[in-house]
Design a protein around this motif. Structure first.
Motif, PDB file in Angstrom:
ATOM      1  N   MET A 166      11.044  -8.948  -9.376  1.00 49.72           N
ATOM      2  CA  MET A 166      10.410  -7.924  -8.261  1.00 49.72           C
ATOM      3  C   MET A 166       9.387  -8.814  -7.248  1.00 49.72           C
ATOM      4  O   MET A 166       9.645  -8.348  -5.526  1.00 49.72           O
ATOM      5  N   VAL A 167       8.542  -8.976  -7.610  1.00 48.47           N
ATOM      6  CA  VAL A 167       7.373  -9.563  -6.575  1.00 48.47           C
ATOM      7  C   VAL A 167       7.572 -10.616  -6.038  1.00 48.47           C
ATOM      8  O   VAL A 167       7.269 -10.570  -4.802  1.00 48.47           O
ATOM      9  N   LEU A 168       8.263 -11.493  -6.692  1.00 50.79           N
ATOM     10  CA  LEU A 168       8.326 -12.817  -5.398  1.00 50.79           C
ATOM     11  C   LEU A 168       9.774 -12.420  -4.854  1.00 50.79           C
ATOM     12  O   LEU A 168       9.825 -12.914  -3.189  1.00 50.79           O
ATOM     13  N   GLY A 169      10.978 -11.530  -5.353  1.00 45.72           N
ATOM     14  CA  GLY A 169      11.600 -10.788  -4.167  1.00 45.72           C
ATOM     15  C   GLY A 169      11.095 -10.538  -2.728  1.00 45.72           C
ATOM     16  O   GLY A 169      11.499 -10.287  -1.551  1.00 45.72           O
ATOM     17  N   ALA A 170      10.106  -9.489  -3.166  1.00 50.22           N
ATOM     18  CA  ALA A 170       9.572  -8.456  -2.276  1.00 50.22           C
ATOM     19  C   ALA A 170       8.520  -9.464  -1.067  1.00 50.22           C
ATOM     20  O   ALA A 170       8.264  -8.822  -0.318  1.00 50.22           O
ATOM     21  N   THR A 171       8.537 -10.125  -2.249  1.00 45.90           N
ATOM     22  CA  THR A 171       7.031 -11.534  -1.224  1.00 45.90           C
ATOM     23  C   THR A 171       8.175 -12.685  -0.084  1.00 45.90           C
ATOM     24  O   THR A 171       7.280 -12.423   0.587  1.00 45.90           O
ATOM     25  N   PHE A 172       9.377 -12.678  -0.433  1.00 51.13           N
ATOM     26  CA  PHE A 172       9.957 -13.873  -0.208  1.00 51.13           C
ATOM     27  C   PHE A 172      11.155 -13.676   1.063  1.00 51.13           C
ATOM     28  O   PHE A 172      11.821 -13.820   0.759  1.00 51.13           O
ATOM     29  N   GLY A 173      11.625 -12.561   0.174  1.00 50.08           N
ATOM     30  CA  GLY A 173      12.845 -11.540   0.357  1.00 50.08           C
ATOM     31  C   GLY A 173      13.243 -11.363   2.499  1.00 50.08           C
ATOM     32  O   GLY A 173      14.661 -11.901   2.811  1.00 50.08           O
ATOM     33  N   GLN A 174      11.969 -11.624   3.145  1.00 53.17           N
ATOM     34  CA  GLN A 174      12.288 -11.877   4.638  1.00 53.17           C
ATOM     35  C   GLN A 174      12.706 -12.959   4.600  1.00 53.17           C
ATOM     36  O   GLN A 174      13.607 -13.826   6.242  1.00 53.17           O
ATOM     37  N   TYR A 175      13.123 -14.198   4.072  1.00 48.93           N
ATOM     38  CA  TYR A 175      13.682 -15.379   4.240  1.00 48.93           C
ATOM     39  C   TYR A 175      14.777 -15.358   3.162  1.00 48.93           C
ATOM     40  O   TYR A 175      15.463 -16.835   3.874  1.00 48.93           O
ATOM     41  N   MET A 176      15.193 -14.464   3.001  1.00 48.55           N
ATOM     42  CA  MET A 176      16.783 -14.517   2.338  1.00 48.55           C
ATOM     43  C   MET A 176      17.769 -14.265   3.416  1.00 48.55           C
ATOM     44  O   MET A 176      17.614 -13.343   3.895  1.00 48.55           O
ATOM     45  N   PRO A 177      18.913 -14.529   2.960  1.00 56.17           N
ATOM     46  CA  PRO A 177      20.125 -13.746   2.791  1.00 56.17           C
ATOM     47  C   PRO A 177      20.312 -12.243   3.451  1.00 56.17           C
ATOM     48  O   PRO A 177      19.621 -11.513   2.510  1.00 56.17           O
ATOM     49  N   THR A 178      20.579 -11.773   4.266  1.00 65.14           N
ATOM     50  CA  THR A 178      20.550 -10.421   5.143  1.00 65.14           C
ATOM     51  C   THR A 178      20.942  -9.530   4.214  1.00 65.14           C
ATOM     52  O   THR A 178      22.857  -9.952   3.723  1.00 65.14           O
ATOM     53  N   VAL A 179      20.964  -8.136   3.836  1.00 68.51           N
ATOM     54  CA  VAL A 179      21.794  -7.548   3.486  1.00 68.51           C
ATOM     55  C   VAL A 179      22.833  -6.591   3.766  1.00 68.51           C
ATOM     56  O   VAL A 179      21.446  -5.550   4.516  1.00 68.51           O
ATOM     57  N   LYS A 180      23.928  -6.852   4.402  1.00 61.24           N
ATOM     58  CA  LYS A 180      24.199  -5.743   6.028  1.00 61.24           C
ATOM     59  C   LYS A 180      23.541  -5.789   6.949  1.00 61.24           C
ATOM     60  O   LYS A 180      23.250  -4.885   7.516  1.00 61.24           O
ATOM     61  N   GLY A 181      23.318  -6.959   7.266  1.00 62.64           N
ATOM     62  CA  GLY A 181      22.296  -6.815   8.693  1.00 62.64           C
ATOM     63  C   GLY A 181      20.408  -6.424   7.907  1.00 62.64           C
ATOM     64  O   GLY A 181      19.840  -7.181   9.177  1.00 62.64           O
TER      65      GLY A 181
END
Length: 602
Positions: free
Chosen positions: A411-426
């Motif tokens: 959860m913490v890593l995802g929230a931190t680096f989520g902006q660099y991950m593929p988008t979900v429905k844009g």
């Protein structure tokens, strides 16, 4: 100012007074104000309910479940017993050993369960090594605040401000963005408490001799000298009653005044009330003589027959159904099968006239009951915590700890680096995205009881947050926020946005000490937004200041829930928070005003 502006300001003042006096739960107070604004046409029905669908508010709700999973996993219990040194060290070393890991924990989970689990452990540990718990429990609460201001999810207020920013079309706050100022304040706070602050806290171990030190098997009792008792005329010297060497008479109440038996010789009179400290079997033997009467609330004769009598300390949460009622009106004994021996409030122990005392949130009840009380009510949300001396912790399942650590880390890593991950429905995956996944994973893995998930959520907090969005909108729609911003700007003419930032910080800081931090942020946000527009500067430094000021509540027990939890456990008075908290408030203010504009330019 328009008529609508005056109406909004008047209603906000009324709400603040109601919040300060605890007239109703905060959620109902703010929701009532929002409904009034809708009824007079200041906000629309859609604007009233918009907060209930705000992603920031929903994220707070989901994180309650994640925090519940962490609590049930046993990680905190394991950590609580491992971080505390086995023997007494210097006070600065002990405080840092306690505060650093607590701050790290509270950066990623709700502060309340951290304090609920650690407070009784810290108290027992302090008593075992001969340190006053009052030297450690306020620092425990403050440490959770230090951690909370360092991350987006560290406190609900940060998510509230983030949600308001995104609602107004601004870019939100990143996971660790607040750490740039939060860590500076935390570092200064740790140093202050370790080197200076602990001297300002009370040391109950130094109160006379050992009269107020209680063995884990000893309890406080209130006894009255009966008419015709052989103890009338008996002399109490240094707390000793006759031949009863194992019973310590702490004080004698006469004519509503408490006489300290450690400081003077006392000759007992009829109807004197004795505050005594002893093991329950000694009291039972003393009462069997029929010369003294036990003053308490409830069926004491039935309770004293129990073979597993426990002294239980239960801190009342705002959800407790008897808030505002006396023990008689609420019928405590028949509801909980325990008898109330004393009420601890604001550093004082109330043992006399218990039947007439109205219960308040944050009161610590000293209850005599069997072990069934703890088993039945320990998980209930009507108590902040229930602590029983000598209780045995349930064995921890290792797999739960492993899965919990993995889930929270994702959860913490995802929230931190989520902006660099593929988008979900844009849309890039954000904190809400990963928090919901973490909560569902914990439910599926049964880290917390799935059938009891609703009990983990503080609905009043969510209603407070959702209604705060509507109140904030009313301030903007009516023009009241713009007028208050203009007053702030005019009061510091020619001093620029830096001075306005200081005013907004101070305004929020004062609000959060007397009302809830979420409500304080909601009121300050539109004022900050209007001030930025009038000055023609970027409002983000103002928003960051609100995050810090709304959470940096150190000067009162009512400003932050964890402060209230430790108040009764540590036997603190209101002035104790003022003495140690005001310098810390000023320190956080100065550091924020200096560094926020340097990190986030206007």
């Amino acid at each position: 100012m328009t008529l609508e502006s005056y109406i909004v300001l008047f209603i906000i003042v009324v709400m603040m007074l109601a919040l300060a006096k605890d007239a109703m739960r905060p959620g109902l107070i703010l929701f009532s104000g929002a409904v009034f604004f809708m009824a007079v046409g200041i906000i629309t029905p859609d604007e009233l309910v918009a907060g209930f669908s705000n992603k920031g508010m929903l994220t707070v709700g989901v994180l309650f479940l994640v925090s519940e999973g962490v609590r049930y996993s046993g990680i905190l219990n394991q950590l609580a017993t491992r971080i505390l040194p086995r023997e007494r060290k210097s006070m600065p070393r002990m405080l840092l050993t306690l505060m650093l890991p607590i701050s790290a924990l509270s950066a990623f989970m709700n502060n309340t369960p951290v304090v609920i689990i650690f407070a009784p452990v810290v108290k027992r540990w302090a008593e075992r090594i001969g340190v006053s718990p009052s030297k450690l429990l306020i620092p425990l609460s403050y440490a959770t605040i230090f951690g909370g201001i360092c991350t987006l999810i560290g406190t609900s207020t940060n998510l509230v401000v983030d949600g308001m920013m995104q609602e107004r079309g601004f870019e939100g706050i990143n996971m660790f963005e607040l750490a740039q100022i939060g860590f500076i304040i935390a570092l200064a706070g740790w140093a202050y408490l370790a080197l200076v602050g602990h001297y300002l806290l009370p040391d109950h171990k130094k109160n006379g001799n050992n009269a107020h030190r209680i063995d884990y098997k000893e309890y406080y009792f209130n006894l009255m000298v009966s008419s015709g008792s052989k103890y009338i005329g008996e002399v109490i010297r240094k707390g000793v009653l006759g031949d009863h060497k194992n019973i310590n008479v702490v004080g004698v109440e006469r004519n509503r005044q408490m006489i300290d038996t450690q400081l003077q010789r006392v000759v007992l009179q009829e109807n004197d009330n004795l505050l005594v400290c002893s093991a329950e079997e000694n009291i039972d033997n003393l009462l069997s003589m029929g010369e003294l009467q036990l003053l308490t609330h409830g069926n004491i004769d039935q309770v004293m027959k129990s073979e597993e009598l426990h002294r239980i300390e239960a801190v009342l949460a705002p959800r407790f159904p008897g808030i505002g009622s006396t023990l008689d009106e609420f019928d405590f004994y028949n509801r909980y099968q325990g008898t109330v021996v004393a009420i601890h409030r604001n550093g004082s122990s109330i043992t006399n006239n218990l039947r007439q005392e109205r219960l308040r949130a944050g009161d610590s009840l000293i209850i005599l009951a069997d072990s069934g009380f703890v088993d039945t009510w320990k998980e209930s949300k009507v108590f902040f915590l229930i602590s029983s001396k000598g209780e045995v912790e349930k064995p921890v399942k290792t797999y739960k700890i492993g899965w919990t650590i993995t889930t929270v880390l994702i959860m913490v890593l995802g929230a931190t680096f989520g902006q660099y991950m593929p988008t979900v429905k844009g849309n890039p995956p954000d904190m809400f995205f990963f928090a919901t996944i973490a909560a569902v994973m914990m439910a599926i893995l049964r880290i917390f009881p799935p059938k009891k998930y609703a009990r983990a959520i503080s609905w009043d907090v969510l209603i407070t947050i959702a209604s705060a969005f509507a109140v904030s909108k009313a301030l903007l729609n009516s023009g009241a926020a713009e007028h208050m911003a203009q007053l702030a700007i005019n009061s510091v003419k020619n001093m620029g946005p830096w001075a306005v930032l200081a005013i907004i910080y101070l305004l929020t800081m004062v609000f959060t000490e007397v009302i809830t931090n979420n409500a304080a942020a909601a009121i300050a946000f539109p004022i900050a937004l209007s001030a930025a527009h009038q000055l023609g500067v970027d409002p983000k430094p103002f928003f960051i200041a609100i995050c810090i000021a709304a959470s940096a509540s150190f000067s009162t027990p009512v400003g932050y829930q964890t402060n209230m939890i430790v108040q009764s456990i540590g036997n603190y008075k209101f002035r104790d928070y003022l003495k140690v908290g005001i310098p810390l408030n000023l320190l956080a203010f100065l550091l924020s005003v200096i560094f926020i504009p340097m990190i986030w330019e206007f």
